[in-house]
Design a protein around this motif. Structure first.
Motif, mmCIF file in Angstrom:
data_model
loop_
_atom_site.group_PDB
_atom_site.id
_atom_site.type_symbol
_atom_site.label_atom_id
_atom_site.label_comp_id
_atom_site.label_asym_id
_atom_site.label_seq_id
_atom_site.Cartn_x
_atom_site.Cartn_y
_atom_site.Cartn_z
ATOM 1 N N SER A 2 0.833 -1.199 0.000
ATOM 2 C CA SER A 2 0.000 0.000 0.000
ATOM 3 C C SER A 2 0.870 1.253 0.000
ATOM 4 O O SER A 2 1.998 1.252 0.498
ATOM 5 C CB SER A 2 -0.935 0.013 1.208
ATOM 6 N N LEU A 3 0.319 2.330 -0.554
ATOM 7 C CA LEU A 3 1.031 3.607 -0.654
ATOM 8 C C LEU A 3 0.590 4.487 0.511
ATOM 9 O O LEU A 3 -0.572 4.874 0.589
ATOM 10 C CB LEU A 3 0.696 4.266 -1.995
ATOM 11 N N ARG A 38 2.920 14.339 -2.139
ATOM 12 C CA ARG A 38 3.562 14.025 -3.407
ATOM 13 C C ARG A 38 3.816 12.523 -3.512
ATOM 14 O O ARG A 38 4.142 11.863 -2.523
ATOM 15 C CB ARG A 38 4.903 14.746 -3.508
ATOM 16 N N ALA A 39 3.644 11.983 -4.719
ATOM 17 C CA ALA A 39 4.033 10.610 -5.020
ATOM 18 C C ALA A 39 4.418 10.559 -6.494
ATOM 19 O O ALA A 39 3.974 11.396 -7.289
ATOM 20 C CB ALA A 39 2.904 9.632 -4.727
ATOM 21 N N VAL A 40 5.240 9.587 -6.855
ATOM 22 C CA VAL A 40 5.712 9.466 -8.232
ATOM 23 C C VAL A 40 5.456 8.052 -8.732
ATOM 24 O O VAL A 40 5.667 7.072 -7.996
ATOM 25 C CB VAL A 40 7.218 9.808 -8.338
ATOM 26 N N TRP A 41 4.984 7.972 -9.977
ATOM 27 C CA TRP A 41 4.756 6.688 -10.645
ATOM 28 C C TRP A 41 5.715 6.551 -11.817
ATOM 29 O O TRP A 41 5.954 7.527 -12.550
ATOM 30 C CB TRP A 41 3.314 6.624 -11.156
ATOM 31 N N GLY A 48 5.398 5.145 -5.920
ATOM 32 C CA GLY A 48 6.349 5.180 -4.819
ATOM 33 C C GLY A 48 6.653 6.606 -4.425
ATOM 34 O O GLY A 48 6.025 7.553 -4.904
ATOM 35 N N ASP A 49 7.644 6.788 -3.529
ATOM 36 C CA ASP A 49 8.111 8.108 -3.104
ATOM 37 C C ASP A 49 6.969 8.954 -2.545
ATOM 38 O O ASP A 49 6.871 10.156 -2.789
ATOM 39 C CB ASP A 49 8.784 8.827 -4.288
ATOM 40 N N ALA A 50 6.081 8.321 -1.784
ATOM 41 C CA ALA A 50 4.920 9.028 -1.233
ATOM 42 C C ALA A 50 5.294 9.736 0.059
ATOM 43 O O ALA A 50 5.886 9.132 0.957
ATOM 44 C CB ALA A 50 3.766 8.052 -0.997
ATOM 45 N N MET A 163 0.253 15.067 -6.869
ATOM 46 C CA MET A 163 0.434 16.009 -5.775
ATOM 47 C C MET A 163 -0.923 16.456 -5.223
ATOM 48 O O MET A 163 -1.948 16.358 -5.918
ATOM 49 C CB MET A 163 1.220 17.241 -6.239
ATOM 50 N N VAL A 164 -0.912 16.942 -4.000
ATOM 51 C CA VAL A 164 -2.070 17.627 -3.402
ATOM 52 C C VAL A 164 -1.559 18.894 -2.746
ATOM 53 O O VAL A 164 -0.606 18.843 -1.956
ATOM 54 C CB VAL A 164 -2.795 16.769 -2.348
#
Length: 361
Positions: A2-3, A38-41, A48-50, A163-164
């Motif tokens: 899970s993220l 922030r997270a990157v796909w 990842g990178d959440a 992003m939010v």
């Protein structure tokens, strides 16, 4: 796996004095909180990178695909401070589900709903002191996703950033709710069958800006678009859904297909049924609006969206005429009763029988 969005605290947040100054008069969309999610796909590694990180400009390569091919989507939500100090948001699951539908249409990766909810929750928890307390003030939340891969070529991006960001906002109408004037666009259309009209993407709004300028030249606040195929049927405004209240107790709204499935739109339809109105979702010819308002068969016209909630529509103006629904803007109108009912639920002043509110803090 899970993220989950972990907090990296901002070492230099706004001072309490500066924050108080902003919250005293936040305007709409002008100021931002101390953090962002922030997270990157990537095509190879997935999501990842959440994290919830300090608010800052986005480093971006000049060849980032979003800048050249507009592969991006966004959402609009609010967090509300209730009288006991708790903070809630309104139907976030519906926003997360629409985010997935928009991503699918723009060939972007789908963010799982639990990750969407976690990003919003953790950002608001980090910046809870930014949620206003006065009047209809709230914390506006803007989740968005864009193609961040540096690549000049027309294909789905292999790297995408989610992003939010959050912005404290005052009432959409600083001087109180007043009927708006609408310009009927006949030279422009917002979306066609098979296009992106049902997705919440920036291109739809960019396409509305030239006709918005045209509306301003005719003394109007907003623009109404007709269908692209025949130019006969009402679709929506630049960023809001439309409704018509008839003299025989019906609430009529344009059917889905090429228009955005608004979260506020669906909520209004549910509340209208509880008020005893017969709800119709169907094709609405522009002549039905023009002739109905003139004869009194259409008593009220209003629009809805996250920012303004519910907005009475006063004049409809076109090249050689105009018309006004007779009961538009009246305090005891269906329009204002629906608005009060929805706002009272959002701010915790009324019972929430539908379970629409989700507590964040």
């Amino acid at each position: 796996m899970s993220l989950r969005f972990t907090l990296q605290s901002n070492p230099a947040p706004a001072s309490p004095e500066r924050r108080a100054e902003i919250l005293a008069d936040p305007g709409f969309g002008q100021y931002f909180t101390d953090h962002m999610a922030r997270a990157v796909w990537t095509a190879d590694g997935g999501w990842g990178d959440a994290a919830v990180v300090p608010f800052a400009p986005i480093p971006m390569h000049p060849a980032a695909a979003v800048l050249h091919y507009a592969q991006e989507i966004f959402e609009g939500m609010k967090a509300y401070r209730h009288a006991d100090g708790s903070v809630w948001t309104f139907r976030p699951e519906a926003n997360g589900e629409r985010f997935v539908r928009s991503a699918r249409r723009l060939a972007l990766p789908e963010l799982p709903l639990p990750a969407f909810l976690d990003s919003v929750t953790e950002l608001v928890r980090a910046d809870r002191v930014w949620v206003p307390t006065g009047g209809e003030q709230s914390l506006y939340l803007r989740p968005f996703m864009f193609a961040s891969e540096p690549f000049l070529g027309v294909r789905p991006a292999a790297e995408v950033t989610y992003m939010v960001i959050a912005s404290p906002v005052g009432p959409y109408f600083s001087g109180g709710v007043k009927p708006v004037s609408i310009w009927l666009s006949t030279d422009y259309t917002r979306a066609g069958r098979g296009g992106t009209g049902a997705a919440k993407c920036g291109g739809n709004y960019a396409a509305s800006l030239a006709p918005m300028l045209e509306a301003g030249e005719h003394g109007c606040d907003q623009v109404c678009f007709l269908d692209a195929a025949e130019g006969r049927y009402v679709e929506e405004l630049g960023g809001m859904n439309l409704y018509f209240v008839t003299d025989d107790g019906r609430l009529v709204t344009p059917e889905l297909g090429t228009i955005l499935e608004g979260v506020t739109r669906a909520s209004i339809l549910a509340l209208a049924k509880e008020m005893g109105l017969d709800v119709e979702e169907r094709a609405v010819e522009i002549t039905e609006w023009q002739e109905g308002a003139r004869s009194g068969a259409i008593r009220e016209v209003f629009a809805c969206g996250t920012g303004a909630v519910v907005t009475p529509v006063g004049r409809l103006v076109w090249t050689d005429g105009e018309v006004v629904a007779p009961d538009t803007g009246a305090e005891d109108s269906v329009t204002m009763r629906l608005r009060h009912r929805l706002v009272d639920i959002q701010f915790g002043r009324a019972e929430d029988p539908h379970g629409w509110m989700r507590r964040l803090v």
